[in-house]
Scaffold this active site. Structure first.
Site, mmCIF file in Angstrom:
data_model
loop_
_atom_site.group_PDB
_atom_site.id
_atom_site.type_symbol
_atom_site.label_atom_id
_atom_site.label_comp_id
_atom_site.label_asym_id
_atom_site.label_seq_id
_atom_site.Cartn_x
_atom_site.Cartn_y
_atom_site.Cartn_z
ATOM 1 N N CYS A 176 0.818 -1.228 0.000
ATOM 2 C CA CYS A 176 0.000 0.000 0.000
ATOM 3 C C CYS A 176 0.847 1.270 0.000
ATOM 4 O O CYS A 176 0.335 2.353 -0.273
ATOM 5 C CB CYS A 176 -0.926 0.016 1.205
ATOM 6 S SG CYS A 176 -1.926 -1.467 1.334
ATOM 7 N N HIS A 215 -3.388 7.021 2.555
ATOM 8 C CA HIS A 215 -3.841 5.685 2.168
ATOM 9 C C HIS A 215 -5.124 5.391 2.947
ATOM 10 O O HIS A 215 -5.214 5.669 4.145
ATOM 11 C CB HIS A 215 -2.761 4.658 2.503
ATOM 12 C CG HIS A 215 -3.234 3.253 2.359
ATOM 13 N ND1 HIS A 215 -3.858 2.804 1.226
ATOM 14 C CD2 HIS A 215 -3.190 2.195 3.227
ATOM 15 C CE1 HIS A 215 -4.183 1.530 1.388
ATOM 16 N NE2 HIS A 215 -3.788 1.138 2.587
ATOM 17 N N ASN A 259 -10.127 -0.586 0.760
ATOM 18 C CA ASN A 259 -8.668 -0.483 0.692
ATOM 19 C C ASN A 259 -8.211 -0.956 -0.693
ATOM 20 O O ASN A 259 -8.343 -2.130 -1.019
ATOM 21 C CB ASN A 259 -8.072 -1.359 1.807
ATOM 22 C CG ASN A 259 -6.563 -1.283 1.869
ATOM 23 O OD1 ASN A 259 -5.910 -0.869 0.913
ATOM 24 N ND2 ASN A 259 -6.009 -1.696 2.988
HETATM 25 O O1 UT7 Z 1 -3.553 -1.415 3.777
HETATM 26 C C1 UT7 Z 1 -2.905 -2.419 4.479
HETATM 27 C C2 UT7 Z 1 -2.983 -2.117 5.862
HETATM 28 N N1 UT7 Z 1 -4.126 -2.767 6.495
HETATM 29 C C3 UT7 Z 1 -4.761 -2.112 7.429
HETATM 30 O O2 UT7 Z 1 -4.521 -0.970 7.654
HETATM 31 C C4 UT7 Z 1 -5.783 -2.840 8.262
HETATM 32 C C5 UT7 Z 1 -5.694 -2.368 9.690
HETATM 33 N N2 UT7 Z 1 -6.614 -3.052 10.579
HETATM 34 C C6 UT7 Z 1 -7.942 -2.806 10.571
HETATM 35 O O3 UT7 Z 1 -8.438 -2.015 9.806
HETATM 36 C C7 UT7 Z 1 -8.773 -3.501 11.617
HETATM 37 O O4 UT7 Z 1 -7.946 -4.148 12.537
HETATM 38 C C8 UT7 Z 1 -9.794 -4.527 11.031
HETATM 39 C C9 UT7 Z 1 -10.902 -3.772 10.313
HETATM 40 C C10 UT7 Z 1 -9.083 -5.461 10.079
HETATM 41 C C11 UT7 Z 1 -10.427 -5.357 12.148
HETATM 42 O O5 UT7 Z 1 -11.068 -4.500 13.080
HETATM 43 P P1 UT7 Z 1 -10.853 -4.702 14.639
HETATM 44 O O6 UT7 Z 1 -11.674 -3.710 15.324
HETATM 45 O O7 UT7 Z 1 -9.367 -4.693 14.880
HETATM 46 O O8 UT7 Z 1 -11.490 -6.104 14.872
HETATM 47 P P2 UT7 Z 1 -10.795 -7.424 15.432
HETATM 48 O O9 UT7 Z 1 -9.926 -8.043 14.397
HETATM 49 O O10 UT7 Z 1 -10.204 -7.130 16.781
HETATM 50 O O11 UT7 Z 1 -12.065 -8.336 15.651
HETATM 51 C C12 UT7 Z 1 -13.075 -8.016 16.613
HETATM 52 C C13 UT7 Z 1 -14.187 -9.021 16.462
HETATM 53 C C14 UT7 Z 1 -13.709 -10.471 16.417
HETATM 54 O O12 UT7 Z 1 -14.649 -11.284 17.054
HETATM 55 P P3 UT7 Z 1 -14.385 -11.821 18.548
HETATM 56 O O13 UT7 Z 1 -13.119 -12.626 18.451
HETATM 57 O O14 UT7 Z 1 -14.230 -10.589 19.396
HETATM 58 O O15 UT7 Z 1 -15.609 -12.610 18.836
HETATM 59 C C15 UT7 Z 1 -13.713 -10.800 14.942
HETATM 60 O O16 UT7 Z 1 -13.863 -12.159 14.683
HETATM 61 O O17 UT7 Z 1 -14.881 -8.807 15.246
HETATM 62 C C16 UT7 Z 1 -14.913 -10.012 14.496
HETATM 63 N N3 UT7 Z 1 -14.902 -9.704 13.079
HETATM 64 C C17 UT7 Z 1 -16.022 -9.493 12.378
HETATM 65 N N4 UT7 Z 1 -17.324 -9.497 12.715
HETATM 66 C C18 UT7 Z 1 -18.220 -9.241 11.765
HETATM 67 C C19 UT7 Z 1 -13.835 -9.564 12.277
HETATM 68 N N5 UT7 Z 1 -14.243 -9.265 11.021
HETATM 69 C C20 UT7 Z 1 -15.596 -9.215 11.065
HETATM 70 C C21 UT7 Z 1 -16.588 -8.967 10.109
HETATM 71 N N6 UT7 Z 1 -17.875 -8.974 10.504
HETATM 72 N N7 UT7 Z 1 -16.286 -8.687 8.836
#
Ligand code: UT7
Length: 331
Positions: free
Chosen positions: A116, A256, A286
């Site tokens: 990215c 980005h 993204n």
């Molecule tokens: O360009 C390359 C660089 N990439 C990035 O910048 C990405 C950076 N990271 C992010 O944007 C975020 O970390 C994410 C959007 C990927 C994830 O968000 P988060 O708030 O960090 O969520 P998490 O991974 O901590 O997950 C929280 C919960 C989990 O469930 P449990 O374990 O708490 O029960 C996940 O399984 O949300 C769940 N979850 C979802 N639920 C519904 C993860 N993805 C989804 C989804 N729908 N799509």
């Protein structure tokens, strides 16, 4: 290297697939909701290439638009750099595929992969060629077909990405305008946090980094999130410092686009109001290296800045890598 010429952006163009994939479509594919995606990412929809259309088609379209905007012909180009983490082939490179399609007979061509951050890495490379006088016109394209390596069964990642290309023609501009400063960096120790295997797969990787034997993009979102907020602030401050400018001198930051919460967090850490930060991720998700040129082009077409305005472009991504540039608009 001493600066003989000033290098700036002469023209911009972007290209997006027509097909729209909404959060409601994704609700039918994985265990997710529109509400979760909006709240946790800010993304509402993304554009996706048809299966039989390669990503470089978007690059060709974006390139032609940028050339038209710059008022030069493809035959004038000395070099084509394509920033991509999703080349259609390992060889020929996406830049060679595009060189052939736009008929840029005289141009050298190579791809560059800084995920990215690729557009900022490419801008930094192009700036060296132009400011030294080695080349007169460089075409830089961020070109991605992320849908082709997305794991459509992984709700952690499949809601995030889209396909797009954004292009810029770079060349000589009046002194005191153009690219005032660039800054790029990498921390390979953090590389395992975003992976997309290609020619090699270790045994330990097979479990998490493939789906049905297909190599897919895998990410530890939380780790990348923390890194992203920090480098957005650091990268912005670094190019301001290098250009002897402050946040007050800035018209717009074009970052980005990965997650609205990363942009909010960075705005807070920097102490800038959110209206200084360009946002379009709700429409495209993204789009990796295409994110900054597509955003810049939208801000340019929307007349959000004018000649003499200072812009910061700042990105982060796989590698892990980061990069920023201070551009004083020259058109
Ligand atoms: O360009 C390359 C660089 N990439 C990035 O910048 C990405 C950076 N990271 C992010 O944007 C975020 O970390 C994410 C959007 C990927 C994830 O968000 P988060 O708030 O960090 O969520 P998490 O991974 O901590 O997950 C929280 C919960 C989990 O469930 P449990 O374990 O708490 O029960 C996940 O399984 O949300 C769940 N979850 C979802 N639920 C519904 C993860 N993805 C989804 C989804 N729908 N799509």
């Amino acid at each position: 290297m001493s600066r003989i010429y000033s290098c700036g952006i002469l023209g911009l163009g972007s290209s997006l697939p027509e097909k729209v994939l909404t959060n409601f479509d994704l609700e039918k594919m994985v265990d997710t909701t529109n509400e979760w995606i909006m709240k946790r990412t800010g993304i509402s929809e993304r554009r996706i290439l048809e299966k039989d259309v390669p990503a470089h088609e978007l690059g060709v379209d974006a390139a032609n638009k940028a050339l038209k905007d710059a008022g030069i012909s493809a035959e004038d180009l000395d070099l084509i750099i394509v920033a991509t983490e999703t080349p259609d082939y390992l060889t020929p490179s996406t830049s060679c595929l595009i060189q052939s399609r736009i008929n840029a007979k005289k141009a050298a061509a190579f791809d560059l992969n800084a995920a990215c951050s690729g557009f900022i890495y490419g801008l930094t490379v192009a700036d060296q060629f132009i400011k030294s006088g080695y080349y007169k016109y460089v075409l830089l394209i961020g070109c991605e077909g992320l849908s082709k390596i997305t794991d459509w069964e992984d709700r952690n990642t499949c809601v995030l990405f889209g396909d797009a290309a954004g292009a810029a023609v770079l060349g000589r501009v009046e002194d005191g305008y153009g690219i005032m400063s660039t800054y790029i960096g990498a921390d390979g120790d953090l590389g395992k946090n975003i992976t997309a295997p290609c020619c090699y797969l270790s045994c330990e990787d097979i479990e998490v980094r493939t789906r049905d034997n297909k190599r897919v993009l895998w990410m530890d979102g939380g780790e990348v999130f923390k890194f992203a907020v920090k480098v957005m602030e650091h990268g912005t401050n670094k190019v301001l410092e290098q250009s002897n400018l402050t946040l007050e001198d800035l018209k717009l930051i074009v970052p980005h686009q990965a997650n609205i919460r990363i942009l909010d967090g960075a705005a807070k850490r920097l102490g800038v109001s959110k209206d200084k930060i360009f946002i379009n991720l709700h429409k495209y998700g993204n789009i990796s290296s295409a994110s900054i040129p597509v955003g810049l082009n939208e801000a340019y077409e929307g007349k959000m800045f004018t000649k003499g305005d200072n812009l910061v472009l700042v990105g982060f991504g796989g590698g892990l890598t980061w990069g920023s540039a201070l551009v004083r608009w020259s058109k």
